[in-house]
Design a protein around this motif. Structure first.
Motif, short mmCIF file in Angstrom:
data_model
loop_
_atom_site.label_atom_id
_atom_site.label_comp_id
_atom_site.label_asym_id
_atom_site.label_seq_id
_atom_site.Cartn_x
_atom_site.Cartn_y
_atom_site.Cartn_z
N THR A 109 0.82 -1.22 0.00
CA THR A 109 0.00 0.00 0.00
C THR A 109 0.85 1.27 0.00
OG1 THR A 109 -0.10 -0.12 2.40
CG2 THR A 109 -1.97 -1.06 1.17
N HIS A 110 2.07 1.14 0.58
CA HIS A 110 2.93 2.32 0.61
C HIS A 110 4.38 1.87 0.74
CE1 HIS A 110 2.31 1.34 4.86
NE2 HIS A 110 3.51 1.86 5.05
N ALA A 111 5.27 2.78 0.34
CA ALA A 111 6.71 2.53 0.51
C ALA A 111 7.24 3.58 1.48
CB ALA A 111 7.41 2.64 -0.83
N ASN A 112 8.15 3.17 2.35
CA ASN A 112 8.78 4.14 3.26
C ASN A 112 10.03 4.67 2.57
OD1 ASN A 112 6.92 3.88 5.37
ND2 ASN A 112 7.86 1.94 5.96
N VAL A 113 10.00 5.95 2.25
CA VAL A 113 11.06 6.56 1.44
C VAL A 113 11.88 7.51 2.30
CG1 VAL A 113 11.55 8.03 -0.55
CG2 VAL A 113 9.70 6.34 -0.66
N GLN A 114 13.20 7.35 2.22
CA GLN A 114 14.10 8.28 2.92
C GLN A 114 14.78 9.15 1.87
OE1 GLN A 114 17.63 6.60 4.72
NE2 GLN A 114 17.54 8.04 6.42
N MET A 115 14.60 10.45 1.97
CA MET A 115 15.20 11.37 1.01
C MET A 115 16.65 11.67 1.43
SD MET A 115 12.85 11.69 -1.13
CE MET A 115 13.38 13.03 -2.19
N PRO A 116 17.50 12.09 0.45
CA PRO A 116 18.85 12.48 0.83
C PRO A 116 18.80 13.60 1.87
CG PRO A 116 18.60 12.45 -1.56
CD PRO A 116 17.24 12.24 -0.99
N ASN A 117 19.74 13.64 2.75
CA ASN A 117 19.84 14.66 3.81
C ASN A 117 18.71 14.59 4.83
OD1 ASN A 117 22.07 15.66 2.39
ND2 ASN A 117 20.71 16.92 1.12
N SER A 118 18.01 13.47 4.87
CA SER A 118 16.95 13.33 5.87
C SER A 118 17.20 12.07 6.68
CB SER A 118 15.59 13.24 5.17
OG SER A 118 14.60 12.85 6.11
N ILE A 119 16.84 12.11 7.95
CA ILE A 119 16.98 10.89 8.75
C ILE A 119 15.66 10.15 8.83
CG2 ILE A 119 18.99 11.57 10.15
CD1 ILE A 119 16.89 12.36 12.34
N GLU A 120 14.60 10.80 8.33
CA GLU A 120 13.27 10.22 8.47
C GLU A 120 12.84 9.43 7.24
OE1 GLU A 120 10.36 13.16 9.38
OE2 GLU A 120 11.48 13.87 11.13
N PHE A 121 12.02 8.44 7.46
CA PHE A 121 11.38 7.71 6.37
C PHE A 121 9.95 8.22 6.24
CE2 PHE A 121 14.87 4.95 7.28
CZ PHE A 121 15.16 4.32 6.08
N GLN A 122 9.54 8.58 5.03
CA GLN A 122 8.19 9.09 4.81
C GLN A 122 7.39 8.03 4.05
OE1 GLN A 122 7.12 11.99 5.88
NE2 GLN A 122 9.06 12.94 6.46
N PRO A 123 6.18 7.72 4.51
CA PRO A 123 5.37 6.76 3.75
C PRO A 123 4.82 7.40 2.47
CG PRO A 123 4.18 7.53 5.69
CD PRO A 123 5.52 8.20 5.72
N VAL A 124 4.99 6.73 1.35
CA VAL A 124 4.46 7.22 0.07
C VAL A 124 3.48 6.17 -0.45
CG1 VAL A 124 5.03 7.84 -2.33
CG2 VAL A 124 6.58 8.47 -0.46
N GLU A 125 2.22 6.58 -0.58
CA GLU A 125 1.22 5.62 -1.06
C GLU A 125 1.51 5.23 -2.50
OE1 GLU A 125 -2.83 6.80 -0.54
OE2 GLU A 125 -2.49 7.34 1.57
N CYS A 126 1.19 3.99 -2.85
CA CYS A 126 1.48 3.56 -4.23
C CYS A 126 0.48 2.48 -4.66
CB CYS A 126 2.89 3.01 -4.32
SG CYS A 126 3.20 1.68 -3.15
N THR A 127 0.26 2.44 -5.96
CA THR A 127 -0.56 1.34 -6.48
C THR A 127 0.34 0.26 -7.07
OG1 THR A 127 -0.80 2.64 -8.49
CG2 THR A 127 -2.66 2.65 -7.00
N VAL A 128 1.50 0.68 -7.54
CA VAL A 128 2.44 -0.27 -8.17
C VAL A 128 3.83 0.02 -7.64
CG1 VAL A 128 3.63 -0.67 -10.37
CG2 VAL A 128 1.14 -0.71 -10.30
N VAL A 129 4.58 -1.02 -7.39
CA VAL A 129 5.99 -0.88 -7.00
C VAL A 129 6.83 -1.65 -8.02
CG1 VAL A 129 7.73 -1.45 -5.26
CG2 VAL A 129 5.47 -0.71 -4.54
N ILE A 130 7.89 -1.02 -8.49
CA ILE A 130 8.81 -1.74 -9.39
C ILE A 130 10.11 -1.96 -8.63
CG2 ILE A 130 9.97 -1.76 -11.62
CD1 ILE A 130 7.91 0.41 -12.48
#
Ligand SMILES: Cc1cc2nc3c(=O)[nH]c(=O)nc-3n(C[C@H](O)[C@H](O)[C@H](O)COP(=O)(O)OP(=O)(O)OC[C@H]3O[C@@H](n4cnc5c(N)ncnc54)[C@H](O)[C@@H]3O)c2cc1C
Length: 229
Positions: free
Chosen positions: A10-31
């Motif tokens: 349902t979502h991927a936990n994404v960590q952006m450069p220069n961030s220590i946090e993981f943000q959930p990103v909703e998705c319908t498809v993951v590759i």
């Protein structure tokens, strides 16, 4: 095979450069196109942890394998007359620019796989395994100097050394485009197009790449790639 416990992401936990946090990103498809790391990314959704012999218990067989590239300077080499050379020994060579420079490499035997937890270059590997074969094939390479070298990770598919494409049987919205085992760059335009068709149209339209379907790992039907360098 027994009854399959179907999953969806349902979502991927994404960590952006220069961030220590993981943000959930909703998705319908993951590759899963994580290259050498794809097996590990598949593990993040539980793939490979079910009963052995079942889809749930079949890991994605892609792992990092360290490979070295050496840049050599050979003033009396074949220059513009250099084809892309793959010797019987597995040593390969190609010209790099016009200044007498070449790049060369060799995949080690299974039993000699280097430690893939770092990207240190083994210079003895060049001296012991590559140079003798290179000089035997092209005597001008008896006189050369290694000017630089680097290592990278092959996205090595331990099952059959070929790309794994398509949707996962159990995790129904995770697609795979991985496992190219050192020949992914040359295949990438075709893979990108075919994956786009598969996802947007539901099936391959212009290029039928179904021979590379990931399901062959569940049915134990390898499509063995023999010509890996
Ligand atoms: C030394 C060497 C020589 C090669 N020579 C050739 C050649 O001559 N011809 C050829 O065709 N191929 C060659 N290859 C192979 C080719 O580089 C790979 O097959 C190709 O890069 C695979 O592309 P990819 O997009 O699938 O994966 P990659 O290019 O590995 O990209 C994967 C991406 O996923 C990202 N990623 C990984 N894990 C995560 C995560 N958890 N979250 C988010 N992102 C993640 C990585 O940061 C990376 O950006 C060579 C490889 C090496 C190492």
């Amino acid at each position: 095979m027994g009854r399959l416990h179907i999953k969806r992401i349902t979502h991927a936990n994404v960590q952006m450069p220069n961030s220590i946090e993981f943000q959930p990103v909703e998705c319908t498809v993951v590759i899963n196109a994580a290259g050498a790391n794809s097996g590990k990314v598949a593990e993040m959704v539980g793939i490979g942890f079910g009963p052995q012999g079942m889809v749930e218990g079949t890991p994605i067989p892609v792992e990092p394998r360290k490979r070295y590239i050496y840049v050599v300077h050979c003033p009396h080499g074949p220059g513009m007359d250099t084809p892309f050379l793959v010797d019987y020994s597995g040593v390969y060579l190609r010209r790099e620019g016009l200044g007498g420079n070449y790049i060369t490499g060799l995949s080690p035997d299974e039993v000699e796989e280097p430690n893939s937890t770092n990207l240190d270059v083994d210079h003895d590997f060049f001296h012991e395994k590559i140079w003798p074969n290179l000089a035997h094939r092209v005597p001008a390479f008896e006189c050369l100097k290694v000017t630089s070298a680097w290592a990278g990770f092959y996205d090595y598919n331990t099952f059959d050394q070929n790309g794994l494409l398509g949707i996962h049987h159990q995790v129904r919205n995770m697609y795979f485009a991985t496992g190219f085992s050192g020949h992914g760059l040359q295949q990438s335009p075709a893979i990108g197009r075919a994956m786009a068709e598969l996802i947007l149209d539901g099936s391959y339209q212009t290029l039928n790449l179904s021979a590379l379907d990931v399901k062959r790992i569940f049915y134990e039907e390898p499509l063995l790639e023999k010509n890996i360098v």
